[in-house]
Write a protein that holds these residues in place. Sequence first.
Motif, mmCIF file in Angstrom:
data_model
loop_
_atom_site.group_PDB
_atom_site.id
_atom_site.type_symbol
_atom_site.label_atom_id
_atom_site.label_comp_id
_atom_site.label_asym_id
_atom_site.label_seq_id
_atom_site.Cartn_x
_atom_site.Cartn_y
_atom_site.Cartn_z
ATOM 1 N N LEU A 25 13.647 -3.419 -0.364
ATOM 2 C CA LEU A 25 12.810 -3.175 -1.533
ATOM 3 C C LEU A 25 11.378 -3.626 -1.297
ATOM 4 N N ASP A 26 11.219 -4.794 -0.666
ATOM 5 C CA ASP A 26 9.872 -5.277 -0.363
ATOM 6 C C ASP A 26 9.114 -4.249 0.466
ATOM 7 N N THR A 27 9.761 -3.770 1.515
ATOM 8 C CA THR A 27 9.120 -2.793 2.398
ATOM 9 C C THR A 27 8.806 -1.507 1.648
ATOM 10 N N TYR A 28 9.759 -1.046 0.855
ATOM 11 C CA TYR A 28 9.580 0.211 0.132
ATOM 12 C C TYR A 28 8.361 0.154 -0.790
ATOM 13 N N TYR A 29 8.293 -0.880 -1.636
ATOM 14 C CA TYR A 29 7.203 -0.936 -2.610
ATOM 15 C C TYR A 29 5.852 -1.215 -1.947
ATOM 16 N N LEU A 30 5.821 -2.033 -0.917
ATOM 17 C CA LEU A 30 4.557 -2.274 -0.223
ATOM 18 C C LEU A 30 4.042 -0.996 0.424
ATOM 19 N N GLN A 31 4.947 -0.237 1.003
ATOM 20 C CA GLN A 31 4.534 1.009 1.644
ATOM 21 C C GLN A 31 4.115 2.063 0.618
ATOM 22 N N ARG A 32 4.876 2.182 -0.486
ATOM 23 C CA ARG A 32 4.553 3.196 -1.486
ATOM 24 C C ARG A 32 3.210 2.921 -2.147
ATOM 25 N N PHE A 33 2.983 1.675 -2.549
ATOM 26 C CA PHE A 33 1.714 1.348 -3.182
ATOM 27 C C PHE A 33 0.582 1.344 -2.163
ATOM 28 N N GLY A 34 0.904 0.969 -0.925
ATOM 29 C CA GLY A 34 -0.118 1.030 0.111
ATOM 30 C C GLY A 34 -0.573 2.448 0.380
ATOM 31 N N ALA A 35 0.385 3.386 0.398
ATOM 32 C CA ALA A 35 0.041 4.786 0.635
ATOM 33 C C ALA A 35 -0.795 5.354 -0.510
ATOM 34 N N THR A 39 -3.907 0.370 0.652
ATOM 35 C CA THR A 39 -3.842 -0.995 1.184
ATOM 36 C C THR A 39 -2.968 -1.088 2.423
ATOM 37 N N GLN A 40 -1.941 -0.201 2.522
ATOM 38 C CA GLN A 40 -1.033 -0.173 3.679
ATOM 39 C C GLN A 40 -0.483 -1.555 4.009
ATOM 40 N N GLN A 41 0.009 -2.263 2.974
ATOM 41 C CA GLN A 41 0.614 -3.569 3.186
ATOM 42 C C GLN A 41 1.956 -3.412 3.902
ATOM 43 N N GLN A 42 2.320 -4.415 4.687
ATOM 44 C CA GLN A 42 3.596 -4.369 5.395
ATOM 45 C C GLN A 42 4.262 -5.732 5.342
ATOM 46 N N THR A 43 5.588 -5.699 5.365
ATOM 47 C CA THR A 43 6.330 -6.946 5.476
ATOM 48 C C THR A 43 6.463 -7.314 6.940
ATOM 49 N N ALA A 44 6.776 -8.562 7.182
ATOM 50 C CA ALA A 44 6.939 -9.012 8.558
ATOM 51 C C ALA A 44 8.053 -8.239 9.232
ATOM 52 N N GLY A 45 7.805 -7.825 10.474
ATOM 53 C CA GLY A 45 8.815 -7.112 11.231
ATOM 54 C C GLY A 45 8.763 -5.604 11.069
ATOM 55 N N VAL A 46 7.937 -5.105 10.147
ATOM 56 C CA VAL A 46 7.792 -3.664 9.971
ATOM 57 C C VAL A 46 6.746 -3.155 10.943
ATOM 58 N N VAL A 47 7.130 -2.222 11.785
ATOM 59 C CA VAL A 47 6.232 -1.767 12.846
ATOM 60 C C VAL A 47 5.100 -0.916 12.287
ATOM 61 N N SER A 48 5.419 0.025 11.408
ATOM 62 C CA SER A 48 4.381 0.886 10.881
ATOM 63 C C SER A 48 4.753 1.354 9.488
#
Length: 586
Positions: A25-35, A39-48
């Motif tokens: 969920l963390d990855t999903y919402y950071l990526q969706r709002f980043g797109a 902001t293109q926020q990422q959680t630790a361990g996410v490559v892209s």
Amino acid sequence: MMKNLRLLLVTLLALFPSLVTAGTLDTYYLQRFGALYGTQQQTAGVVSSQPASPRERCLTPLHHGLSRDWPKLSTETRKTLAKYLAKPSWADEQVYISTGGHFKIHYAGSGVDAPPSTAWVQTVAATFEEVYNSEVVQMGYRAAPTSAGPYDIYLQNMGARAFGITETDIQSSPGSNSFTSFITIDNDFSAGEFGTQITEYTPQKALQITAAHEYHHAIQYGYNYYFDIWFAEVTATWIEDEVYDGVNQLYLYVNNYLTKTMSLDAAAQSGDNSEYGRWIFNRYLTERYAQSPVVRQIWEHLATQSSPGGGADIPMLPVIDTVLRSKGSSIDNDFFSFSKRLYLRDWFSHKNDISLIHPVVPKQAFSAYPVSSGTSPGLPHYSFAFYRFVKSATAPQDLVLRLSQSQGIKVAAFRKNTSGSIDQFSQAADGTITIPSFNASGTEEVMLLICNNSSSDNQVAYFNTDGSQLPSLPGGTTTASSGGKSGCFIATAAYGSYLHPKVTLLRQFRDHYLLTNAPGRAFVSLYYRVSPPLAAFIAEHATARTLCRVVLAPVIFFVEHSLALPLILIIFGGVFFFRRAQRHSC
């Protein structure tokens, strides 16, 4: 020691899905709002990050999901995303109260968020008053609740990200599922940002349908915060045309639904805008039950429902089914009738706009005869597929379709004549459908409808025109002992409905993995013997339902993540030891 170890194992199994889901969920919402916001926020361990999604029609589903899943996110993710749930604010904020007194328009006096003029602000206020009069006064929906005073509307430069967003604010009353909310819409809907997304584009048309759409989301939050987002979008899109019939932008989305083989309640925000296209189902319901406000009654019934727990939204199919059954029908019956109407196009409201509704899209077309091996895909629940037959030199004079289908499938055939009339044909007791005069000069086409109007997935149908033996159906699709609405007693009691997605998932696991082998069938047989009394107790006690969902969580996790084999081995092992214990006890 062994007792403590078992307790630790059970606890970890119960928590494991939540731990895994949190990171996802963390990855999903950071990526969706980043797109969306760059902001293109990422959680630790996410490559892209994932690529940006297509422009959104309405951001309410995304923000609704973020608000619902907020407790499951990490502290750092919450800090990053908190600003997206906050009300817009400006140092030079201006306020305008609509003449009807129902709305307070907030806007910036200067800067990128400033509206083009005070006249536009007045237009916004007047438009929302029109929407209020239509949806509340005339159609009878409850007014969207507010904490105090008029409802808050914010104008903000959304940069073509979306037309608008409706956000929840606070509970209307302690312990209630009714929530207040606020709406943010674009500050000007300029053609430079939005292009020609509206037929004969004007900013005012965009404003009108956005106001009708978003204010109904506000009404929905007033009924029940835990609404199932697909139906929220279906209703908010449908009501645009009820309030502003002359804009007609919603017809552009119907094709996004008809070109896919998908469940009526498929998840919203899948990137294809199909949830907007499914508004056509509400058009059918409104015409089918023209003497009663059926869509409003569905939302009123939802207001009486509680969340299934864990902050999950309430599945809408059981809610819809309950309302339709009170009218002497069911969602099963009405979905089949709806599927037929998509081809027949015998709509009797908004008649001037029927030509704007996209025609059905056949999965396959046949012109060479005989057809010896026609097969529908495994249809998901409440979905349909069309197959087209056209005349040719090899076509028979009378077309005889032979079919073999799962119990969850209903079929019909239509002969469209060159005059424009359509004749409908039903399936005979021997499984055939006979369409006379198929190759006659007056016939334009024959269309075969294969509809899964059941709650079970992967329903199939075979058909041919040569009369040969059809392939046998896969085991356990929907029979009295293995499919449909039977079985899964404990899961049904825990989640409150056989139509709940988790219950459906467990039924599919039973049908496709357990009932296809002897040990699995033995386990199911044992389950059916011992589960009904326990299910009855669970259904009557809220605490028991919650505990049961916790116990089922590891099982659902294995099934959802395609880890069926380990789960089967566990079940088979349990059956083996149970039988061994029975032998030793004799």
